[in-house]
Design a protein around this motif. Sequence first.
Motif, PDB file in Angstrom:
ATOM      1  N   ALA A 230       0.831  -1.204   0.000  1.00 31.99           N
ATOM      2  CA  ALA A 230       0.000   0.000   0.000  1.00 31.99           C
ATOM      3  C   ALA A 230       0.868   1.258   0.000  1.00 31.99           C
ATOM      4  CB  ALA A 230      -0.928  -0.001   1.213  1.00 31.99           C
ATOM      5  N   ALA A 231       1.945   1.238   0.776  1.00 38.17           N
ATOM      6  CA  ALA A 231       2.853   2.384   0.814  1.00 38.17           C
ATOM      7  C   ALA A 231       3.550   2.567  -0.532  1.00 38.17           C
ATOM      8  CB  ALA A 231       3.877   2.198   1.928  1.00 38.17           C
ATOM      9  N   PHE A 232       3.904   1.468  -1.170  1.00 36.62           N
ATOM     10  CA  PHE A 232       4.544   1.525  -2.485  1.00 36.62           C
ATOM     11  C   PHE A 232       3.589   2.100  -3.520  1.00 36.62           C
ATOM     12  CE2 PHE A 232       5.146  -0.683  -6.603  1.00 36.62           C
ATOM     13  CZ  PHE A 232       6.359  -0.143  -6.962  1.00 36.62           C
ATOM     14  N   VAL A 233       2.362   1.569  -3.559  1.00 33.29           N
ATOM     15  CA  VAL A 233       1.367   2.029  -4.526  1.00 33.29           C
ATOM     16  C   VAL A 233       1.037   3.512  -4.302  1.00 33.29           C
ATOM     17  CG1 VAL A 233      -1.046   1.781  -5.245  1.00 33.29           C
ATOM     18  CG2 VAL A 233       0.376  -0.251  -4.900  1.00 33.29           C
ATOM     19  N   GLY A 234       1.009   3.914  -3.042  1.00 35.34           N
ATOM     20  CA  GLY A 234       0.697   5.304  -2.722  1.00 35.34           C
ATOM     21  C   GLY A 234       1.841   6.270  -2.918  1.00 35.34           C
ATOM     22  N   GLY A 235       3.009   5.764  -3.322  1.00 37.79           N
ATOM     23  CA  GLY A 235       4.153   6.636  -3.553  1.00 37.79           C
ATOM     24  C   GLY A 235       4.891   7.048  -2.301  1.00 37.79           C
ATOM     25  N   TYR A 236       4.582   6.403  -1.180  1.00 38.06           N
ATOM     26  CA  TYR A 236       5.217   6.797   0.078  1.00 38.06           C
ATOM     27  C   TYR A 236       6.629   6.237   0.238  1.00 38.06           C
ATOM     28  CZ  TYR A 236       0.990   8.961   1.836  1.00 38.06           C
ATOM     29  OH  TYR A 236      -0.082   9.799   2.001  1.00 38.06           O
TER      30      TYR A 236
END
Length: 311
Positions: A230-236
């Motif tokens: 989720a963090a990867f997909v969100g660009g975090y």
Amino acid sequence: MRLLKTVGAVAGAASVAALADRALESYAGDLDAPLPGRRGTFRWRGLDVAYTESGDASDPTVVLLHGVNAAGSSGEYREIWAALAEEYHVVAPDFPGFGCSDRPALDYDGEFYTEFVAAFLAEYDDPAVIAASLAGAYVAGALDHDGVDPRALVLVCPSTGAMPGPNPWARGVARAPLVGDLLVDLATSRYSIRRSNADHGYYDVSNADEEWLDYQWRSAHQRGAKHAVAAFVGGYLNVDLDLREALSAFDGPLTVVWGAGAETTTPAEGRELAEAVEADFVEIARTALVPHAEHPGAFANAIHGRLEADE
């Protein structure tokens, strides 16, 4: 009555999604170490971070840091691992949230991984480092931390960003119960992983065999995997860092390696970076973002002699 039917339908769909997610986790099973060798655990901020080491511990150390994606793990280095272990003491961790490491429900971000890389590298005296994609930026950001003093760096298609962001909506949806589970399951299906490999990971996706595809899928379906995804997909997991400025401060041998077929970040961009930081630049034909996995022989030749300090 219609409201009750709607609520019932939603509840039923949620139950099916939950059951499907648990079934996939069960089917994926426990994850084996991605590399052969001695397994260890690095305790950091209450987390158990898994790593594998091989080779003679008295030889110079090389730390290998894998790229970050929905199915990332240190298995990315499987094709060059044995060859490097013949000459070096090689160590490769699975980043927290990935591979065999703990995957708690944390707000993963680029700073978190930069801090991890700094702590892990500080455990070794004078290591050389091979780092791929976002891990290259984490290493660059870690260079100003106490105890981090690599003797040489080899950065493979380094980048400060892999996804647009940060996007709190995208991360929130991916982390949401049930709906998020379903979306992440779809995003990490075998089809999606293969497509990602074909779109930008590999020049020729047939170089990623079925055994590796299966390992990627199993890794992406471990319990808790969705939080880092989720963090990867969100660009975090991107890094707010001037890569040129950070690497210019490094005074050891620096090599930038690029796949000639890379498109998300191109060889031209890599050459410009190398010139700006006075690094050696090596371009490997018929590879994309993972030349070390796609053509390990050419990669080994490219980095030969580049893992030692200047005399």
